[in-house]
Design a protein around this motif. Structure first.
Motif, PDB file in Angstrom:
ATOM      1  N   MET A 167      50.001  41.090  34.795  1.00 50.25           N
ATOM      2  CA  MET A 167      49.243  40.233  33.879  1.00 50.25           C
ATOM      3  C   MET A 167      50.125  39.895  32.678  1.00 50.25           C
ATOM      4  O   MET A 167      50.799  40.779  32.130  1.00 50.25           O
TER       5      MET A 167
ATOM      6  N   ARG B 270      46.802  34.921  44.498  1.00 54.21           N
ATOM      7  CA  ARG B 270      46.413  34.068  43.374  1.00 54.21           C
ATOM      8  C   ARG B 270      46.200  32.628  43.821  1.00 54.21           C
ATOM      9  O   ARG B 270      45.270  31.957  43.368  1.00 54.21           O
TER      10      ARG B 270
ATOM     11  N   GLY C  31      42.920  31.946  45.213  1.00 54.50           N
ATOM     12  CA  GLY C  31      41.816  32.008  44.258  1.00 54.50           C
ATOM     13  C   GLY C  31      41.299  33.397  43.963  1.00 54.50           C
ATOM     14  O   GLY C  31      40.211  33.535  43.377  1.00 54.50           O
ATOM     15  N   ALA C  32      42.045  34.436  44.334  1.00 57.81           N
ATOM     16  CA  ALA C  32      41.589  35.805  44.089  1.00 57.81           C
ATOM     17  C   ALA C  32      41.740  36.151  42.611  1.00 57.81           C
ATOM     18  O   ALA C  32      42.723  35.780  41.960  1.00 57.81           O
ATOM     19  N   SER C  33      40.770  36.858  42.092  1.00 54.35           N
ATOM     20  CA  SER C  33      40.828  37.305  40.705  1.00 54.35           C
ATOM     21  C   SER C  33      41.709  38.545  40.591  1.00 54.35           C
ATOM     22  O   SER C  33      42.125  39.136  41.593  1.00 54.35           O
ATOM     23  N   HIS C  34      41.986  38.942  39.351  1.00 55.99           N
ATOM     24  CA  HIS C  34      42.818  40.132  39.147  1.00 55.99           C
ATOM     25  C   HIS C  34      42.149  41.378  39.726  1.00 55.99           C
ATOM     26  O   HIS C  34      42.829  42.234  40.315  1.00 55.99           O
ATOM     27  N   MET C  35      40.844  41.502  39.563  1.00 52.54           N
ATOM     28  CA  MET C  35      40.157  42.672  40.096  1.00 52.54           C
ATOM     29  C   MET C  35      40.192  42.684  41.624  1.00 52.54           C
ATOM     30  O   MET C  35      40.364  43.739  42.238  1.00 52.54           O
ATOM     31  N   THR C  36      40.058  41.520  42.252  1.00 54.77           N
ATOM     32  CA  THR C  36      40.140  41.446  43.716  1.00 54.77           C
ATOM     33  C   THR C  36      41.532  41.818  44.200  1.00 54.77           C
ATOM     34  O   THR C  36      41.687  42.561  45.184  1.00 54.77           O
ATOM     35  N   ILE C  37      42.546  41.312  43.520  1.00 52.63           N
ATOM     36  CA  ILE C  37      43.923  41.657  43.894  1.00 52.63           C
ATOM     37  C   ILE C  37      44.164  43.148  43.729  1.00 52.63           C
ATOM     38  O   ILE C  37      44.788  43.796  44.584  1.00 52.63           O
TER      39      ILE C  37
END
Length: 217
Positions: A35, A114, A117-123
Motif C-alpha cells: 500500500m 488489482r 478489481g480486488a480490494s486490499h482486504m480481498t488480496i
C-alpha cells in the motif's frame, strides 16, 4: 496454587499472546509492502528502531499506562493485560519479518488481482495469507515459545497469583534453597510437552519458512 491451574493459565496466556501480534503484524506488513501512503518508509524505519528497545525499559512505563485514566474502563486486569503486553513487545520483530516475506511475493500476482478489481482486504485474505503460511507458522513457533516460557511479563502485568503461568509455579515450588529439585524436573517435563507438540505439528512449515527466499528462480 495447584500446578494444573498454572498450566491452564499458561495456555490462556500463550495462545492469544501468539495469535494477536501475528494477526496485527500480518496486516501491518501487507500495508507497508503493497500500500502506498505518505510516510511509509519512515514508519518502517521507526518499527525497526523499536526492535533495539530493551524489554525491561518498557515494563514500568507500560504498566503505568495500563493503570492510567485512559485505560480505566477497559478490562485489562490479569490475563488481558499480559496479552496486550506480549502483543506490544512482539509486534516490531513480527512486522519486520513478515514485511520481508510479504514484500518478496510476486508483484505480478498482486497487480493481476488489482486489475480484476480486488480490494486490499480481498488480496490479503485470498492471496497473501495462503502464500505466507510458512512465514506465519515460523513466527508463530517463536512467539508461542517466547510467551510460553515467559516469567517477567507475567509477574509485572499479571497481578495476583490466580493468573500466573507455570514458570511462576516452578520458581515457587523450588523454594529459596533449591532443595526440591525433583519437583523442578517434573514441572520442566510438563512445561515442555505443549511446545514440543506445537513444534512437531508446524515443523514442515517451519523449514519452508526458514528457506523461503534463499533460492531465486
Amino acid at each position: 496454587r495447584p500446578f494444573s491451574e498454572c498450566f491452564w493459565n499458561t495456555l490462556q496466556i500463550a495462545i492469544p499472546g501468539a495469535v494477536i501480534p501475528i494477526a496485527v503484524a500480518a496486516l501491518a506488513a501487507y500495508a507497508l509492502s503493497w500500500m502506498h501512503f505518505k510516510g511509509r518508509d519512515a514508519l518502517s524505519v521507526f518499527i525497526v528502531a523499536l526492535m533495539v528497545v530493551p524489554l525491561q525499559m518498557c515494563l514500568i512505563p507500560l504498566l503505568r499506562l495500563f493503570s492510567s485514566d485512559a485505560f480505566e474502563k477497559l478490562p485489562l486486569e490479569g490475563t488481558p493485560s499480559i496479552w496486550l503486553a506480549h502483543a506490544i513487545f512482539g509486534m516490531p520483530i513480527a512486522i519486520f519479518l513478515l514485511k520481508n516475506f510479504i514484500g518478496s511475493l510476486p508483484s505480478e500476482v498482486i497487480e493481476a488481482a488489482r486489475v480484476d478489481g480486488a480490494s486490499h482486504m480481498t488480496i490479503f485474505v485470498r492471496i497473501v495469507l495462503p502464500l505466507s503460511v510458512p512465514a506465519l507458522a515460523s513466527l508463530a513457533i517463536f512467539q508461542f515459545l517466547w510467551v510460553w516460557n515467559d516469567l517477567l511479563v507475567a509477574k509485572v502485568f499479571g497481578g495476583g497469583a490466580e493468573s500466573q503461568p507455570m514458570t511462576f509455579a516452578m520458581v515457587d515450588m523450588v523454594g529459596n534453597k533449591g532443595n526440591e529439585w525433583q519437583l523442578l524436573t517434573a514441572g520442566a517435563f510438563v512445561t515442555m510437552i505443549v511446545p514440543l507438540i506445537v513444534f512437531l505439528s508446524l515443523q514442515r512449515y517451519f523449514v519452508r519458512g526458514l528457506l523461503a527466499g534463499s533460492v531465486k528462480g
